[in-house]
Design a protein around this motif. Structure first.
Motif: not given
Length: 486
Positions: A106-119, A370-375
């Motif tokens: 989950g921590y890894w997946a949140s980082a991956c989704v968070g990286n998408v928000t950057y782009w 952003l919200d999925l990263t947080s969740a």
């Protein structure tokens, strides 16, 4: 694997002693991990949900809750100095291998989704002058973002030393536009506008619901609070891990809250809410003119690329350590001669690519990501806080160094309640989508168990697996039936 932050350098290849990091370096890592894309979106995100009163309450709640979580990481670093990789290790020690695996994933997946928000945010920023990029979710934007993803993969694949050299530059540069924004906004501050924005009269919901609506945004901007604990095995002194976490949090909290509150004194909140992301650029444009928008936009690109680099390294580190602990398949524990966990890095980039494509089907790509990263990050945080509570209640059963105090019990209890409240605030939609992400990860757990010739699931683990799969099925049905939307 001696990954390091902006002020450390990797050994040129082959096994080497872990790089030792100072308090200042660890604090900079926490600040660098937290200051990324989220802060540039805060004015718009808050104005969409609440006025000044709700924002002050939201920051008080988030600040208190996240400070308690920072204290949790501080206490755990001292009480269990044998545990490395922070969030993942605490969940495993407290609640068993399967939930520890879920925490790591989950921590890894949140980082991956968070990286998408950057782009998405970079493309939205450029989209202000190149309409073909839209809000970062057009076909062209996704193609260019994908190119960026894989270019960074190749950069990091060459070696951590080269990546760290770039990170040194952006860590120093990213804070400048944010601090300048706060100063300029204070000079342009209009007390009458601020007063008009006080009560959130434009919103029909109760003050509680207004505050609840901001919670995922606050979680997103505070992701990285655990940055020092992820690299805890590299600290010169174990107690520096907790000190760096608290110092980094307090510094960033002051910046984030200031960015949000001063914006209410520049424009009516209805106008702030309608600004394209990054909304900070629109607020500064209203305050000082077009050059302010350009200034923030350039600062955003630098900041976001730096945060992307830091989070990609951190995500790969979590997979790598989990594989070394035999909680992930062995192939994820391999590293190259340049000390790069290439399979973990490839898997990190691949998931980011998948999520990037999924955002094309969302009505609001940036806020969805952003919200999925947080969740996704909430389960790992909840398990870490729960472990701290478990230690405080029964220290003798958890190989604790030193004696737990009543204060630590209160801190752990508040942190646990806060993260549980965040799950409620996330809402059913993001809980179900999180299950859809979590459930397939069990294949990795099964592969790791088979490699070790072990029983796949204990009875307790089988129940947890069944719950996660059931949640994923409900989530897929809800999406297909239109009950929830991306």
């Amino acid at each position: 694997m001696p990954h390091q932050d902006s002020s450390s350098e990797a050994a040129p290849g082959g096994p080497s002693p872990a790089v030792k990091l100072s308090l200042l370096t660890l604090t900079a890592m926490v600040v660098g991990s937290m200051v990324g894309a989220g802060v540039f979106s805060l004015p718009g995100r808050f104005a969409q949900e609440t006025g000044v009163a709700g924002a002050l309450i939201a920051w008080a709640v988030a600040g208190t809750g996240m400070l308690m979580l920072a204290f949790v990481f501080q206490a755990l670093a001292v009480r269990r100095p044998d545990l490395d990789a922070g969030v993942y290790a605490y969940a495993k020690a407290g609640f068993g291998e399967y939930l520890g695996f879920f925490s790591a994933f989950g921590y890894w997946a949140s980082a991956c989704v968070g990286n998408v928000t950057y782009w998405v945010l970079i493309m939205s920023t450029i989209g202000a002058v190149a309409p073909a990029l839209g809000d970062g979710d057009t076909f062209l934007a996704i193609v260019l973002s994908s190119l960026g993803l894989w270019c960074f993969f190749l950069l990091i694949r060459r070696g951590v030393k080269e990546a760290a050299a770039i990170n040194r530059i952006v860590t120093a540069a990213k804070l400048v536009p944010i601090i300048v924004f706060i100063i300029l906004a204070l000079f342009a501050f209009e007390p009458s506008v601020f007063a008009d924005n006080w009560g959130g009269a434009d919103y029909a919901g109760s003050l509680f619901n207004q505050v609840r609506g901001t919670m995922l945004a606050t979680v997103f901007v505070f992701l990285g609070i655990e940055g020092a604990s992820v690299y805890s095995r590299h600290a010169k002194r174990r107690q520096d891990v907790g000190r760096a976490t608290v110092l980094g949090f307090l510094s960033v909290f002051a910046i984030f809250a200031s960015v949000t509150i001063v914006s209410y004194g520049i424009l009516p909140m209805s106008e702030i809410a309608e600004l394209r992301q990054p909304s900070m650029a629109g607020v500064l444009e209203a305050a000082v003119g077009t050059w302010g928008k350009v200034f923030v936009s350039v600062g955003l690109v630098i900041s976001v690329l730096g945060a992307y680099l830091a989070w990609t390294l951190m995500a790969a580190e979590v997979l790598f350590v989990a594989a070394k602990d035999e909680d992930m398949p062995r192939f994820l524990g391999r590293s190259s001669g340049d000390d790069v966990p290439a399979p973990a890095l490839l898997m990190t980039t691949a998931l980011s690519q998948i999520v990037l494509v999924v955002t094309a089907f969302s009505d609001d790509a940036f806020n969805f990501a952003l919200d999925l990263t947080s969740a996704l990050s909430l389960i790992p945080f909840l398990l870490a806080a729960g472990f701290a509570l478990k230690i405080a209640l029964r220290p003798g059963e958890n190989r604790v160094a030193g004696t737990s105090t009543r204060g630590e019990l209160v801190v752990a209890a508040v942190a646990t309640l806060y993260t549980a409240f965040l799950l409620y605030a996330a809402g059913l939609k993001f809980v179900l989508i999180s299950f859809i992400v979590y459930a397939p990860a069990t294949f990795l757990f099964v592969k790791a168990r088979r490699e070790q010739g072990r029983r796949l699931f204990s009875p307790r683990e089988a129940v947890i697996c069944a719950v996660s799969v059931a949640g994923a099925v409900v989530g897929i049905v809800a999406l297909a039936a239109g009950w929830i939307e991306l």
